[in-house]
Design a protein around this motif. Sequence first.
Motif, PDB file in Angstrom:
ATOM      1  N   VAL A  33      38.895 -38.834 -43.278  1.00 56.29           N
ATOM      2  CA  VAL A  33      38.680 -39.996 -42.406  1.00 56.29           C
ATOM      3  C   VAL A  33      38.043 -41.132 -43.214  1.00 56.29           C
ATOM      4  O   VAL A  33      38.442 -42.304 -43.087  1.00 56.29           O
ATOM      5  N   GLU A  34      37.084 -40.792 -44.064  1.00 57.89           N
ATOM      6  CA  GLU A  34      36.461 -41.830 -44.909  1.00 57.89           C
ATOM      7  C   GLU A  34      37.496 -42.518 -45.797  1.00 57.89           C
ATOM      8  O   GLU A  34      37.478 -43.736 -45.964  1.00 57.89           O
ATOM      9  N   LYS A  35      38.386 -41.744 -46.378  1.00 54.29           N
ATOM     10  CA  LYS A  35      39.412 -42.330 -47.253  1.00 54.29           C
ATOM     11  C   LYS A  35      40.306 -43.304 -46.474  1.00 54.29           C
ATOM     12  O   LYS A  35      40.640 -44.389 -46.952  1.00 54.29           O
ATOM     13  N   LYS A  75      36.265 -53.709 -42.438  1.00 54.40           N
ATOM     14  CA  LYS A  75      34.843 -53.652 -42.802  1.00 54.40           C
ATOM     15  C   LYS A  75      33.950 -53.350 -41.609  1.00 54.40           C
ATOM     16  O   LYS A  75      32.916 -52.721 -41.743  1.00 54.40           O
ATOM     17  N   ASN A  76      34.318 -53.863 -40.439  1.00 58.72           N
ATOM     18  CA  ASN A  76      33.497 -53.659 -39.246  1.00 58.72           C
ATOM     19  C   ASN A  76      34.400 -53.388 -38.051  1.00 58.72           C
ATOM     20  O   ASN A  76      35.306 -54.170 -37.772  1.00 58.72           O
ATOM     21  N   GLY A  77      34.113 -52.281 -37.388  1.00 50.79           N
ATOM     22  CA  GLY A  77      34.949 -51.916 -36.252  1.00 50.79           C
ATOM     23  C   GLY A  77      34.712 -50.470 -35.879  1.00 50.79           C
ATOM     24  O   GLY A  77      33.595 -49.977 -35.981  1.00 50.79           O
ATOM     25  N   GLU A 115      32.126 -48.653 -44.225  1.00 47.39           N
ATOM     26  CA  GLU A 115      31.788 -47.227 -44.293  1.00 47.39           C
ATOM     27  C   GLU A 115      31.653 -46.638 -42.890  1.00 47.39           C
ATOM     28  O   GLU A 115      31.208 -47.319 -41.968  1.00 47.39           O
ATOM     29  N   LEU A 116      31.971 -45.359 -42.769  1.00 43.01           N
ATOM     30  CA  LEU A 116      31.682 -44.621 -41.541  1.00 43.01           C
ATOM     31  C   LEU A 116      30.187 -44.597 -41.313  1.00 43.01           C
ATOM     32  O   LEU A 116      29.425 -44.284 -42.233  1.00 43.01           O
ATOM     33  N   TYR A 131      42.875 -43.911 -36.262  1.00 44.56           N
ATOM     34  CA  TYR A 131      43.264 -45.273 -35.889  1.00 44.56           C
ATOM     35  C   TYR A 131      42.048 -46.175 -36.082  1.00 44.56           C
ATOM     36  O   TYR A 131      41.064 -46.071 -35.359  1.00 44.56           O
ATOM     37  N   VAL A 132      42.117 -47.047 -37.073  1.00 39.95           N
ATOM     38  CA  VAL A 132      41.005 -47.936 -37.396  1.00 39.95           C
ATOM     39  C   VAL A 132      41.285 -49.295 -36.769  1.00 39.95           C
ATOM     40  O   VAL A 132      42.416 -49.791 -36.817  1.00 39.95           O
TER      41      VAL A 132
END
Lengths: 137, 137, 137
Positions: A25-27, A35-37, A108-109, A133-134
């Motif tokens: 998930v981090e990758k 960046k933010n979300g 970052e998470l 889904y980001v």
Amino acid sequence: MKTHTEFLTFNTKKHRAYVHITPQVEKIVHDSWIKNGMVLVSAMHITAGVYVNDNEDGLIQDIDQWLENLAPFRQEYKHHQTGEDNGDSHLKAILVHHQVILPVTDGELRLRTRQRVFYAEFDGQRSKRVLVYVMGE
Amino acid sequence: MKTHTEFLTFNTKKHRAYVHITPQVEKIVHDSWIKNGMVLVSAMHITAGVYVNDNEDGLIQDIDQWLENLAPFRQEYKHHQTGEDNGDSHLKAILVHHQVILPVTDGELRLRTRQRVFYAEFDGQRSKRVLVYVMGE
Amino acid sequence: MKTHTEFLTFNTKKHRAYVHITPQVEKIVHDSWIKNGMVLVSAMHITAGVYVNDNEDGLIQDIDQWLENLAPFRQEYKHHQTGEDNGDSHLKAILVHHQVILPVTDGELRLRTRQRVFYAEFDGQRSKRVLVYVMGE
């Protein structure tokens, strides 16, 4: 606002399995350049869950035993009249819940060290998918 | 799209506790100046939950008793071989779920009167945090 | 970023009921003209849940029986000292969880065929609402 969609694929050796997926998930978050979300991590199947908890082997065994106690395999589920034999897998998935939302800040998470993301397979030994889904900017 | 991040901190006197946090979440939404979007309210620990339900003392006692019945303290959890004694706290957190998403419209939380947000502590008497993450514009 | 808010209303004939609402959620997504984002589907009541699982009658009966086993009706809930008789409805709602987030891509709900959205009524025979909140662009 941007969105970025990827899938993780699993084919577990065991009928029930708990797979640590925080690194994947981090990758995906890094690859999204968001960046933010938020990231939605959501099982695409109705016999699997996604949860956040400790990556500790004993606890994972406790979770598995506890789920089998609360939502046991039973021959007599009505769902099995369709030819299926995985009624308990559906119930376990409902109990664990099939998705989590993780905040993303500064790319970052936003999780504490012991908050690890898990894919919980309750009817494995075949190909299953999780949506990552980001959404943000 | 804007995001706004704050934390609530808890250090409960009791091992298990249910803390009503709707006013704090509302204040953070107001302070964010975000008018339309969502708030993620998410425990930063793996032995705590966040849920929406009634702020009624009897019901809160029922919830606590019910959680202890379904995910009881037990000496023999495998997790306890690590020296921990909070296996049940992890299970209770999974059952309750550790996060909720609340819609924000016209700068206000979109909840009915009896939908109140609770922090559920299952391993208290130490400092714990909840992320309140507003996203929208 | 756009948001779009609608409500579904239910008044079930039975005390407990499981209502398939995927078509209604899909229609709201189409009407929102939002192409990429998320939909929050969230019960506006504390005695109802929203979940994703199979639209199979036998399974729905299994889910209902299982919830009654794990969170049974009981006269002696402390909540009933207020004059209410729906303590079990609150517990069932907590177990199922009261909301899901569904991704929207290319203007469509991103769900597999067997992932169907359900409204779970645990204290019916009166008017209840579900918020469907689309967020994206």
